[in-house]
Design a protein around this motif. Sequence first.
Motif, PDB file in Angstrom:
ATOM      1  N   MET A 123      -2.777  12.517   3.155  1.00  0.00           N
ATOM      2  CA  MET A 123      -2.628  11.470   2.909  1.00  0.00           C
ATOM      3  C   MET A 123      -1.395  11.883   1.982  1.00  0.00           C
ATOM      4  N   THR A 124      -0.117  10.513   2.599  1.00  0.00           N
ATOM      5  CA  THR A 124       1.195  10.639   2.199  1.00  0.00           C
ATOM      6  C   THR A 124       1.114   9.686   1.980  1.00  0.00           C
ATOM      7  N   SER A 125       2.084   8.960   0.359  1.00  0.00           N
ATOM      8  CA  SER A 125       2.082   8.035   0.342  1.00  0.00           C
ATOM      9  C   SER A 125       3.697   7.507   0.533  1.00  0.00           C
ATOM     10  N   SER A 126       3.289   6.056   1.701  1.00  0.00           N
ATOM     11  CA  SER A 126       4.746   4.875   1.432  1.00  0.00           C
ATOM     12  C   SER A 126       4.007   3.938   1.214  1.00  0.00           C
ATOM     13  N   CYS A 127       5.297   3.264   1.627  1.00  0.00           N
ATOM     14  CA  CYS A 127       5.161   1.593   1.220  1.00  0.00           C
ATOM     15  C   CYS A 127       4.986   1.610   2.328  1.00  0.00           C
ATOM     16  N   GLN A 128       4.000   0.237   2.520  1.00  0.00           N
ATOM     17  CA  GLN A 128       3.409  -0.325   4.390  1.00  0.00           C
ATOM     18  C   GLN A 128       3.372  -1.567   3.517  1.00  0.00           C
ATOM     19  N   ASP A 148       0.745  -1.270  -0.226  1.00  0.00           N
ATOM     20  CA  ASP A 148      -0.046  -0.370  -0.427  1.00  0.00           C
ATOM     21  C   ASP A 148       1.129   1.506   0.248  1.00  0.00           C
ATOM     22  N   ASP A 149       1.510   2.291  -0.839  1.00  0.00           N
ATOM     23  CA  ASP A 149       1.913   3.389  -1.062  1.00  0.00           C
ATOM     24  C   ASP A 149       0.932   4.457  -1.144  1.00  0.00           C
ATOM     25  N   GLU A 150      -0.546   4.418  -0.664  1.00  0.00           N
ATOM     26  CA  GLU A 150      -0.825   5.397   0.292  1.00  0.00           C
ATOM     27  C   GLU A 150      -1.572   5.473   1.412  1.00  0.00           C
ATOM     28  N   VAL A 151      -0.804   6.180   2.578  1.00  0.00           N
ATOM     29  CA  VAL A 151      -1.140   5.285   3.743  1.00  0.00           C
ATOM     30  C   VAL A 151      -1.339   7.221   4.432  1.00  0.00           C
ATOM     31  N   ASP A 152      -2.415   6.856   6.028  1.00  0.00           N
ATOM     32  CA  ASP A 152      -2.267   8.411   6.361  1.00  0.00           C
ATOM     33  C   ASP A 152      -0.870   8.574   7.580  1.00  0.00           C
ATOM     34  N   GLU A 153      -0.318  10.018   6.855  1.00  0.00           N
ATOM     35  CA  GLU A 153       1.158  10.350   7.254  1.00  0.00           C
ATOM     36  C   GLU A 153       1.431   9.737   8.909  1.00  0.00           C
ATOM     37  N   THR A 154      -0.257   9.717   9.948  1.00  0.00           N
ATOM     38  CA  THR A 154      -0.347  10.521  10.922  1.00  0.00           C
ATOM     39  C   THR A 154       0.020   8.352  11.560  1.00  0.00           C
ATOM     40  N   ALA A 155      -0.564   7.963  11.178  1.00  0.00           N
ATOM     41  CA  ALA A 155      -0.386   6.778  11.112  1.00  0.00           C
ATOM     42  C   ALA A 155       1.104   5.827  10.743  1.00  0.00           C
ATOM     43  N   LEU A 156       1.468   6.386   9.573  1.00  0.00           N
ATOM     44  CA  LEU A 156       2.542   5.711   9.055  1.00  0.00           C
ATOM     45  C   LEU A 156       4.099   6.102   9.713  1.00  0.00           C
ATOM     46  N   ALA A 157       3.670   7.441  10.373  1.00  0.00           N
ATOM     47  CA  ALA A 157       5.478   7.867  11.364  1.00  0.00           C
ATOM     48  C   ALA A 157       4.638   7.176  12.704  1.00  0.00           C
ATOM     49  N   VAL A 158       3.689   6.812  13.197  1.00  0.00           N
ATOM     50  CA  VAL A 158       4.148   6.040  14.337  1.00  0.00           C
ATOM     51  C   VAL A 158       4.693   4.580  13.745  1.00  0.00           C
ATOM     52  N   ALA A 159       3.813   4.051  12.825  1.00  0.00           N
ATOM     53  CA  ALA A 159       4.355   2.541  12.878  1.00  0.00           C
ATOM     54  C   ALA A 159       5.981   2.687  12.503  1.00  0.00           C
ATOM     55  N   TYR A 160       6.342   3.946  11.885  1.00  0.00           N
ATOM     56  CA  TYR A 160       7.580   3.241  11.484  1.00  0.00           C
ATOM     57  C   TYR A 160       8.887   3.652  12.614  1.00  0.00           C
ATOM     58  N   ASP A 161       7.681   4.347  13.972  1.00  0.00           N
ATOM     59  CA  ASP A 161       8.300   4.300  14.885  1.00  0.00           C
ATOM     60  C   ASP A 161       8.866   2.848  15.864  1.00  0.00           C
TER      61      ASP A 161
END
Length: 653
Positions: free
Chosen positions: A627-632, A451-464
């Motif tokens: 929305m920002t795009s990143s891989c997850q 998924d390359d469209e992820v909410d940035e809030t969830a993405l940042a927390v998930a990366y941590d």
Amino acid sequence: MHRPEQPPSYQDKPAFPQPSPAAPPSYDAPFSSAVNSSLPNHFVIGSRTTSPLVLPSDLLSHLRLLGAFKKLKEEVHRKAQSGTDRDGSWSIFLARAVYRFTLWVEHIANVASKLNEKGSMADALMPPIDVMMVWHTYMLNPHTYFEDGLRLNSGLLALGSFPLSQAAALVDPISLLPVVPSEGRVTLFESRTGQSYDCPIITQPEDTISFKCPVCSHHNVIPWIAPGQRGFGQGHFSANCSECKFLYNKESLAVQRFCDDVEKCYTDKSLFLAGTVIDPSTGAAHPDLARELTELIINARTVPSVSSLDLARHFNWKFSGIEEWMRIGYMGKRAKIAGLATPEALNRVMSCYDSYTPFSIELESAIQRQSTFVDQVYRLRWTEHDRFGQDNGDLIRAVARYHAFLDLMTVSNGHFVVPTIDIDLAWHTHQLLCVSYRDLHTFLGVVPDHDDEVDETALAVAYDESAEAWQERFGVPYSVCGCLPPRPDSEKESRLGFSSLFSRKGKSKATTPEPLINSRPDLVSTSTDDAAETHPSTHNSITFLQDNRTEAFTSERREENSDRVRSLQKRMEKGKAEKWRELVAVRALQHVPAFPRMASQQESEHSANLKDGSLPFSHSSVYGAGMTSSCQARFDQARGALENAILQSNIME
């Protein structure tokens, strides 16, 4: 008169042309197997051991192809007409590339899945570089690609994995430009698609496409570009049918595609709607559940049949009408309850019909997002032909880190795992080896989607959380680029579930830190030259809606980053900082953290993509905020999503 772009008639299709008598270029692997010699012969993923799932030579082939895509974009920008926005020119180019890919799939891939004696795809079937780029992006959406293959593109699916070695051999290693194609390949593509083999780098006002009116089926000749951004390759496309005068746009065409599928599902009980076949929680195909879910959505048990055109008119050619109709079929009387959200199963189906193309993904936008990852790799200089020379340690480590990434997924408790750039490269490469990628079910119990469209809030927390879990599982940092990880003395509970994986008994005591000892050089390097590749892989979104929640997160995240720096500085002054964190702290001084992206940057990206009207109609865009795009990777456990969707509908009735 300029001939409009349309495929020829294929009632009596000619035999596939044979390759020219002159021997075509060699399509053996462009990289020696020696580049794989230092790779371990096995890796551990969960409770299983496996031989390498992806090789450094695969990464090298992929990198050469990514370099060719980068050069292609640069060429489009360079030749953009005076006064024409460069990004607008690229968007138009992509619209035409997707159209050319559609023709290649329909008239070549789906009817000519012939393999040669070595198991590689026949040379004549290899498409031009722009079509190859679209195919590449399509395969980086593994659930969608597999489901579309089962529903529509059986020939494309039968071709198997992306021909990485062959594709790389078609690119000059120094210039990164395509080599001269074989005569057989050119003849096949042009005779079957009616298109020139050469990419349409520049689009002129006289360049046209022939498209059927969704009402009367009359073929209309439509320009790709037109005043007011109303050309077929532009964001505000609309046209009046020259026969029935119906005014249609890309939303109308997407509605027509949905209605055509609904009509087919009424008449053929073996068919199902897009978004119903693959269980999003596992990646497995369930045709029986797909048919049941389709019947619930279209209310097939009470309505015997329906006309596609009548249904589209009932919807007033708008997606809002489709959503209301699907809610009634799926939810029954509860559909009329104010404020009751549309179930995820319906949103998933509607998102598959965003595009007028036969594919269940809006490929133009997907390529735009993928272009940002290409830029990240390009900035690492990994696409340069002499980048690695005799030292391919970065690639060996990327492969090892990817297998560790998969191992981390086995204990991720069903939550996001966010990759770094090097891991993402290996992950993308593995997805292109789609047969092997689907075998991940053996190790993970699921086939993770991308998924390359992820909410940035969830993405940042998930990366941590990913970084913390990696540190605890493997004993070394996940990233050493300069992005500071969460404070190790934090006692807060893990926000995405990783805390359940590792016990933390008692409070940590301040101790004199040990010297920096790299216990896993296979997973991380202390060299500054190797740091950038461990930066989080973030793809900038081409659709962004700013809201108060996003602004609040941006402010909070900036303060959190500052707090991490202050905390680390104090510990360093007292000589109590952990040595890995000291190393990262030095790099953080001149490093831009991955999260959050600056709000002004996001707004400028959004404006740049809207000012030329380059964005096509997208149903999903109305749901996105911040929305920002990143891989997850995300995969839910327990009951499958398709089965849950059917049970939910039964409860609602």
